[in-house]
Design a protein around this motif. Structure first.
Motif, PDB file in Angstrom:
ATOM      1  N   VAL A   8       7.411   5.415  12.780  1.00 45.34           N
ATOM      2  CA  VAL A   8       6.611   6.603  13.068  1.00 45.34           C
ATOM      3  C   VAL A   8       5.880   6.385  14.394  1.00 45.34           C
ATOM      4  N   GLY A  13      -7.315  -7.677   0.205  1.00 41.63           N
ATOM      5  CA  GLY A  13      -6.706  -6.630   1.039  1.00 41.63           C
ATOM      6  C   GLY A  13      -5.688  -5.799   0.274  1.00 41.63           C
ATOM      7  N   ALA A  14      -4.778  -6.467  -0.410  1.00 38.87           N
ATOM      8  CA  ALA A  14      -3.746  -5.744  -1.168  1.00 38.87           C
ATOM      9  C   ALA A  14      -4.382  -5.019  -2.349  1.00 38.87           C
ATOM     10  N   GLN A  27      -2.987 -13.527  -4.290  1.00 33.20           N
ATOM     11  CA  GLN A  27      -3.893 -13.546  -5.431  1.00 33.20           C
ATOM     12  C   GLN A  27      -4.046 -12.123  -5.933  1.00 33.20           C
ATOM     13  N   GLU A  53       9.749   3.586   6.653  1.00 34.12           N
ATOM     14  CA  GLU A  53       9.475   2.174   6.966  1.00 34.12           C
ATOM     15  C   GLU A  53      10.221   1.802   8.247  1.00 34.12           C
ATOM     16  N   ARG A  99       4.365 -12.715  -3.302  1.00 33.94           N
ATOM     17  CA  ARG A  99       4.242 -11.368  -2.753  1.00 33.94           C
ATOM     18  C   ARG A  99       5.455 -10.503  -3.039  1.00 33.94           C
ATOM     19  N   ASP A 116      -4.435  -1.562   4.819  1.00 30.87           N
ATOM     20  CA  ASP A 116      -4.848  -2.233   6.060  1.00 30.87           C
ATOM     21  C   ASP A 116      -4.977  -1.264   7.235  1.00 30.87           C
ATOM     22  N   GLY A 146       0.808  -1.216   0.000  1.00 24.46           N
ATOM     23  CA  GLY A 146       0.000   0.000   0.000  1.00 24.46           C
ATOM     24  C   GLY A 146       0.843   1.269   0.000  1.00 24.46           C
TER      25      GLY A 146
HETATM   26  C1  LIG Z   1      -3.228 -15.042   5.125  1.00 25.09           C
HETATM   27  C2  LIG Z   1      -3.455 -13.820   4.291  1.00 25.09           C
HETATM   28  C3  LIG Z   1      -3.640 -13.959   2.918  1.00 25.09           C
HETATM   29  C4  LIG Z   1      -3.893 -12.833   2.129  1.00 25.09           C
HETATM   30  N1  LIG Z   1      -4.068 -13.000   0.793  1.00 25.09           N
HETATM   31  C5  LIG Z   1      -4.316 -11.927   0.007  1.00 25.09           C
HETATM   32  C6  LIG Z   1      -4.486 -12.089  -1.396  1.00 25.09           C
HETATM   33  O1  LIG Z   1      -4.401 -13.205  -1.916  1.00 25.09           O
HETATM   34  N2  LIG Z   1      -4.736 -10.982  -2.144  1.00 25.09           N
HETATM   35  C7  LIG Z   1      -4.821  -9.716  -1.591  1.00 25.09           C
HETATM   36  O2  LIG Z   1      -5.073  -8.732  -2.327  1.00 25.09           O
HETATM   37  N3  LIG Z   1      -4.636  -9.534  -0.260  1.00 25.09           N
HETATM   38  C8  LIG Z   1      -4.376 -10.601   0.543  1.00 25.09           C
HETATM   39  N4  LIG Z   1      -4.181 -10.428   1.886  1.00 25.09           N
HETATM   40  C9  LIG Z   1      -4.228  -9.055   2.445  1.00 25.09           C
HETATM   41  C10 LIG Z   1      -2.926  -8.300   2.191  1.00 25.09           C
HETATM   42  O3  LIG Z   1      -1.835  -9.063   2.605  1.00 25.09           O
HETATM   43  C11 LIG Z   1      -2.933  -6.977   2.943  1.00 25.09           C
HETATM   44  O4  LIG Z   1      -4.179  -6.360   2.834  1.00 25.09           O
HETATM   45  C12 LIG Z   1      -1.879  -6.025   2.370  1.00 25.09           C
HETATM   46  O5  LIG Z   1      -0.613  -6.598   2.421  1.00 25.09           O
HETATM   47  C13 LIG Z   1      -1.917  -4.699   3.119  1.00 25.09           C
HETATM   48  O6  LIG Z   1      -0.875  -3.877   2.673  1.00 25.09           O
HETATM   49  P1  LIG Z   1      -0.506  -2.571   3.477  1.00 25.09           P
HETATM   50  O7  LIG Z   1       0.630  -1.973   2.732  1.00 25.09           O
HETATM   51  O8  LIG Z   1      -1.712  -1.773   3.723  1.00 25.09           O
HETATM   52  O9  LIG Z   1      -0.022  -3.082   4.909  1.00 25.09           O
HETATM   53  P2  LIG Z   1       1.208  -3.995   5.324  1.00 25.09           P
HETATM   54  O10 LIG Z   1       1.543  -4.959   4.280  1.00 25.09           O
HETATM   55  O11 LIG Z   1       0.916  -4.504   6.689  1.00 25.09           O
HETATM   56  O12 LIG Z   1       2.430  -2.969   5.406  1.00 25.09           O
HETATM   57  C14 LIG Z   1       2.592  -2.084   6.472  1.00 25.09           C
HETATM   58  C15 LIG Z   1       4.044  -1.632   6.519  1.00 25.09           C
HETATM   59  O13 LIG Z   1       4.195  -0.609   7.477  1.00 25.09           O
HETATM   60  C16 LIG Z   1       5.283  -0.853   8.307  1.00 25.09           C
HETATM   61  N5  LIG Z   1       4.963  -0.192   9.587  1.00 25.09           N
HETATM   62  C17 LIG Z   1       4.077  -0.595  10.528  1.00 25.09           C
HETATM   63  N6  LIG Z   1       4.020   0.300  11.521  1.00 25.09           N
HETATM   64  C18 LIG Z   1       4.874   1.298  11.204  1.00 25.09           C
HETATM   65  C19 LIG Z   1       5.240   2.505  11.842  1.00 25.09           C
HETATM   66  N7  LIG Z   1       4.679   2.897  13.001  1.00 25.09           N
HETATM   67  N8  LIG Z   1       6.166   3.293  11.243  1.00 25.09           N
HETATM   68  C20 LIG Z   1       6.736   2.949  10.066  1.00 25.09           C
HETATM   69  N9  LIG Z   1       6.424   1.789   9.419  1.00 25.09           N
HETATM   70  C21 LIG Z   1       5.490   0.988   9.983  1.00 25.09           C
HETATM   71  C22 LIG Z   1       5.377  -2.354   8.363  1.00 25.09           C
HETATM   72  O14 LIG Z   1       6.694  -2.772   8.714  1.00 25.09           O
HETATM   73  C23 LIG Z   1       5.002  -2.733   6.933  1.00 25.09           C
HETATM   74  O15 LIG Z   1       6.119  -2.721   6.068  1.00 25.09           O
HETATM   75  C24 LIG Z   1      -3.930 -11.538   2.708  1.00 25.09           C
HETATM   76  C25 LIG Z   1      -3.723 -11.392   4.084  1.00 25.09           C
HETATM   77  C26 LIG Z   1      -3.489 -12.513   4.870  1.00 25.09           C
HETATM   78  C27 LIG Z   1      -3.285 -12.336   6.339  1.00 25.09           C
END
Ligand SMILES: Cc1cc2nc3c(=O)[nH]c(=O)nc-3n(C[C@H](O)[C@H](O)[C@H](O)COP(=O)(O)OP(=O)(O)OC[C@H]3O[C@@H](n4cnc5c(N)ncnc54)[C@H](O)[C@@H]3O)c2cc1C
Length: 395
Positions: A134, A307-308, A49, A36, A109, A295, A17
């Protein structure tokens, strides 16, 4: 490289994201700094997926190597783990692609995350910083002061919290408690194709739906490996938390009796154990020049594998809103939230409802099977259209 904003936008979190968001901003000439917390940019977990709506965003962002790293699948099959009968069969070939503008794909991923990272590195408008946790922020006249755990302060034009399900930034805006845990665990593993029985080496996700548990597996990376995820509703197991799990633990936990899932679970030598977590949709996730994405904004159970995809759609929408507001961040974030909140909440709610489909027991199971059996591809596509058809701002 010339840019529109004299002070950068801070993006907290460099997951799929956060990186997509930085790219979406760069595409319209806005500079950002991605903060990060980890010592390196990367993704944990294996398979992902990538539904047609997610592929459309990658395409719109110009991340062509992410698309190249994906494997287009030819369908989705779901079996009743009690009787072994197939009750869902959705072909995802040419007709599907024509309807939704992209195939349904699967990927590792890190191949998607890596492609986004390279695109950020070469954009000239994205500064990438690691070891930057952060801890908080303050909105001040005309900007945001972002506090890092190191004590350093970053004065930026705006802040986007893409810091995942435990978001620090969400804490200050939404103020809800810890994520909800419905008492379920997910065992995940990646196995080489050579270890997979020949007849299960299909070019599509296969799902075994059983009482209080389901198993999904699909090929990635040119079918050289298979991603496995087994979800088990079991509050006792959930107490063990996240970590590594032995094959014996997973075998003992899986109460599906059909011989195929029972055999498959004995293949991986070790699993990762994850807790199923989510949050209820929030009515607001924006505070002036500070907003949330992915997320952090709308964490959901993984049953729709979206989610992604939602994080990617958020990113592109936010970029479009910023163009529309001519760089007024507070105004852009307000319209971004208005546009995104209904769609993302619908996916959160729909994903939770999938529990009925995936884990039905007794008469509910029979009802489920009879509802889906015999549906035509067109009937499936009509029902999936709201989800897989890209919104107007993905272009
Ligand atoms: C079992 C499972 C299977 C899934 N399968 C799918 C799928 O097939 N297809 C799909 O689209 N989605 C899938 N998802 C959902 C998907 O993985 C998430 O929705 C997506 O990765 C969210 O991305 P994000 O960047 O919002 O958050 P995240 O990937 O959680 O990234 C957050 C980032 O922020 C960093 N961070 C956290 N706190 C701080 C802070 N305070 N300061 C600085 N950095 C920080 C973390 O280290 C991390 O790098 C799945 C989830 C699970 C649990």
């Amino acid at each position: 490289v010339s840019h529109n904003n004299s002070r950068p936008v801070a993006v907290a979190g460099g997951g799929i994201g956060g990186l997509a968001c930085a790219l979406a901003l760069a595409r319209h000439g806005f500079q950002s700094v991605v903060l990060e917390q980890a010592p390196a940019f990367g993704e944990i977990g294996a398979g992902l997926q990538v539904a047609p709506n997610a592929l459309a965003v990658l395409e719109a962002l110009g991340v062509t190597d992410a698309k190249m790293n994906c494997l287009a699948i030819d369908g989705v099959e779901m079996f009743d783990a009690v009787t072994g009968e197939k009750f869902i069969d959705i072909p995802c070939g040419a007709e599907f692609e024509e309807r939704f503008g992209n195939p349904y794909a699967v990927a590792h991923r890190s191949d998607i995350h890596g492609a986004l990272l390279r695109a950020c590195q070469s954009s000239g408008l994205v500064e990438l910083r690691t070891d930057s946790h952060v801890a908080g922020f303050e909105v001040s006249n005309g900007g945001v002061s972002v506090k890092l755990s190191s004590g350093a302060i970053e004065n930026v034009a705006a802040l986007i919290g893409a810091d995942g399900i435990n978001s620090q930034i969400r804490r200050a805006i939404v103020g809800d408690d810890e994520p909800l845990c419905p008492g379920a665990v997910v065992y995940r593993a990646l196995i080489p194709a050579a270890d997979m029985p020949r007849e299960e080496q299909k070019r599509h996700p296969t799902i075994w739906a059983g009482p209080r548990a389901h198993m999904i597996y699909y090929p990635i990376r040119d079918q050289s490996a298979f991603n496995f995820a087994i979800t088990i509703m079991n509050a006792e197991l959930a107490k063990r938390g996240q970590g590594k799990a032995s094959r014996e633990e997973a075998i003992g936990a899986l109460k599906l009796h059909h011989e195929i899932p029972r055999h498959l679970i004995s293949i991986p030598g070790e699993f990762g154990r994850y807790l199923l977590r989510y949050r209820e949709p929030a009515a607001n996730w924006t505070l002036g020049p500070v907003t949330l994405l992915g997320d952090a904004a709308h964490p959901m159970v993984q049953y729709l594998a979206q989610g992604a995809a939602m994080a990617l759609e958020d990113a592109i929408c936010l970029g479009e809103c910023l163009v529309e507001s001519k760089g007024n961040f507070a105004e852009a974030f307000e319209s971004y939230q208005t546009i995104r909140i209904v769609r993302s909440a619908r996916v959160q709610i729909s994903a939770l409802m999938m529990d009925k489909l995936l884990h039905a027991d007794g008469v509910e199971r029979l009802v489920r099977n009879s509802m889906f059996m015999g549906r035509t591809p067109g009937e499936y596509y009509d029902r999936l259209s709201w989800l897989y058809t890209s919104p107007w701002y993905v272009r």
